[in-house]
Design an enzyme around this catalytic site. Structure first.
Site, PDB file in Angstrom:
ATOM      1  N   HIS A   1       0.856  -1.187   0.000  1.00  0.00           N
ATOM      2  CA  HIS A   1       0.000   0.000   0.000  1.00  0.00           C
ATOM      3  C   HIS A   1       0.888   1.232   0.000  1.00  0.00           C
ATOM      4  CE1 HIS A   1      -2.961   2.980   1.238  1.00  0.00           C
ATOM      5  NE2 HIS A   1      -3.908   2.096   0.963  1.00  0.00           N
TER       6      HIS A   1
ATOM      7  N   ASP B   1      -7.837  -4.643  -0.330  1.00  0.00           N
ATOM      8  CA  ASP B   1      -8.426  -5.104  -1.596  1.00  0.00           C
ATOM      9  C   ASP B   1      -8.256  -6.616  -1.762  1.00  0.00           C
ATOM     10  OD1 ASP B   1      -6.858  -2.188  -2.761  1.00  0.00           O
ATOM     11  OD2 ASP B   1      -9.018  -2.412  -2.412  1.00  0.00           O
TER      12      ASP B   1
HETATM   13  C1  MLT Z   1      -8.313   3.745  -0.035  1.00  0.00           C
HETATM   14  O1  MLT Z   1      -8.855   3.196   0.935  1.00  0.00           O
HETATM   15  O2  MLT Z   1      -8.739   4.772  -0.579  1.00  0.00           O
HETATM   16  C2  MLT Z   1      -7.123   3.057  -0.627  1.00  0.00           C
HETATM   17  O3  MLT Z   1      -6.447   2.333   0.358  1.00  0.00           O
HETATM   18  C3  MLT Z   1      -6.195   3.970  -1.389  1.00  0.00           C
HETATM   19  C4  MLT Z   1      -5.527   5.082  -0.625  1.00  0.00           C
HETATM   20  O4  MLT Z   1      -5.790   5.331   0.551  1.00  0.00           O
HETATM   21  O5  MLT Z   1      -4.689   5.743  -1.282  1.00  0.00           O
END
Ligand code: MLT
Length: 427
Positions: free
Chosen positions: A306, A363
């Site tokens: 992430h 995800d």
């Molecule tokens: C989100 O929950 O929006 C995703 O993990 C992506 C992010 O935070 O950049």
């Protein structure tokens, strides 16, 4: 709190103010930079640039912390409900019993769509991606409420926010039913938020629908986990569109489009598509783990790592613990899910993953659970949008409340210098 930062640019030294957040984060206020030095900050993708101060969500990526309005995500996931989290994100506090009862009654009152709006679903081909349908219909909602669109009118904003929270599940379910060629199932205002969504998606007019309360609770938890994530791509999109004083429906429609991207909310759909590729090629997980480590292979493992969390995504930790319970309860023995389990084992033990902090992310697990619940792959990102809606609205409201200027970044021009126009006859 505030402080100072000193910056030297081409031999010129200037002092900039800093802001210190409630968790000790430091932001350098670069507003005076260009006027004082003619230089600007340059940070493609804004990956190290703050666009705002915010009271909504706090993420500590290094320590795997996520809080909505100060409440830890694991507490909210186990003790709250999605509708209560909507109230929390939008109002900034947990509701009293009477406040929540009133909020829930107001949301319930707005679950239906205008009957004429249903015709819009007929305009799409059956194989239309539901994110295209949802973003189109959400924007079209603004045409039915033309007298309540002023972003600077708190009553208009409050009513639009309730209409969106109430109607997006209906829009999502209608898009699913149309894609299956099945009759639309209207909202059942006797059911809670997630149960109503499941019934509108999976009930038939010809049969009594038996709602599985455990599945409804699981979907409710999934929605909580996706409710906000500070200044992610789609939230930034909603903020920037809202900063032009576009109405809330148009801003949320833009957020849905941003979330559709496979680098963002579409990642959960890409996880399942990746698992299918591995399954179709003999389910040789070790082969694909090796390919993932070979830059020239062109194969990329989706659902790991992430951009913000350099530790375990706390949402993934919660979902990871839920996956086994769900699969056991539903007695699921799905080859894709078996492949996912093997990939997870690699990610949690192979030095390649551990050294790079490539932990399974939200995800990875959400796609597995949605599949186990019988939700089709192309609806995964719609489920993400349903969860993220209150976060988008809260971020949109906050940028207006803070009176921020229209979002208009600068650039550094690197193109041709001035050159004269040459007539075609001379080229
Ligand atoms: C989100 O929950 O929006 C995703 O993990 C992506 C992010 O935070 O950049």
């Amino acid at each position: 709190m505030s402080g100072k930062a000193t910056l030297s640019v081409n031999g010129q030294t200037i002092e900039l103010d800093t802001v210190v957040g409630s968790e000790g984060e430091v932001g350098i206020i670069t507003k005076p930079l260009r006027g004082a030095t003619k230089a600007i900050s340059l940070d493609p993708g804004f990956v190290n640039t703050g666009s705002c101060t915010s009271d909504i969500t706090y993420i500590d990526g290094e320590n795997g912390v996520l809080r909505y309005r100060g409440y830890a995500i694991d507490e909210l996931a186990t003790k709250s409900s999605f509708l209560e989290v909507c109230y929390l994100l939008l109002e900034g506090k947990l509701p009293s019993a009477s406040e929540f009862s009133d909020y829930k009654e107001q949301i319930t009152r707005h679950t239906l769509l205008h009957e004429d709006l249903k015709k819009m679903f007929d305009a799409f081909p059956a194989n239309a991606h539901p994110m295209a349908v949802c973003s189109s219909v959400v924007c079209a909602l603004s045409t039915y409420y033309q007298n309540n669109l002023d972003p600077l009118n708190p009553e208009h904003v409050d009513l639009s926010a309730k209409r969106l929270v109430a109607k997006l599940p209906t829009i999502a379910a209608f898009s699913y039913k149309k894609s299956r060629g099945q009759a639309l199932i209207y909202p059942d205002n006797e059911l809670d938020y997630a149960g109503n969504l499941l019934k509108m998606m999976f009930a038939y007019r010809t049969e009594k629908y038996e709602l599985d309360e455990d599945v409804a609770k699981l979907v409710d938890t999934l929605l909580i986990l996706h409710a906000d994530h500070e200044q992610n791509c789609s939230a930034t999109t909603v903020r920037v569109v809202g900063s032009a004083h576009a109405n809330l429906f148009a801003s949320i429609s833009a957020g849905i489009c941003a979330l559709w991207g496979p680098r963002h909310g579409g990642a959960n759909q890409s996880v399942l598509e990746m698992l299918q590729v591995i399954a179709d090629d003999g389910a040789d997980v070790d082969k694909y783990v090796a390919l993932a480590q070979d830059r020239d292979s062109g194969f990329r493992l989706m659902g790991f790592g992430h951009r913000v969390y350099k530790n375990y995504d706390p949402r993934a930790r919660i979902l990871g613990e839920m996956v086994e319970k769900v699969l056991t309860k539903l007695d699921i023995n799905d080859p894709l899910l078996n492949i996912a389990r093997k990939l997870e084992a690699h990610a949690l033990s192979d030095s390649y993953f551990v050294d790079r902090k490539l932990y399974p992310n939200v995800d990875f697990y959400s796609g597995i659970i949605y599949r186990a619940l019988g939700i089709p792959t192309n609806m995964f990102t719609v489920m993400f949008a349903l969860g993220r809606l209150p976060g988008w609205i809260a971020q949109w409201k906050e940028q207006l409340a803070h009176g921020l200027p229209i979002g208009r970044p600068r650039q550094i021009y690197t193109g041709e210098n001035l050159r004269p126009y040459v007539p075609m006859s001379e080229r």
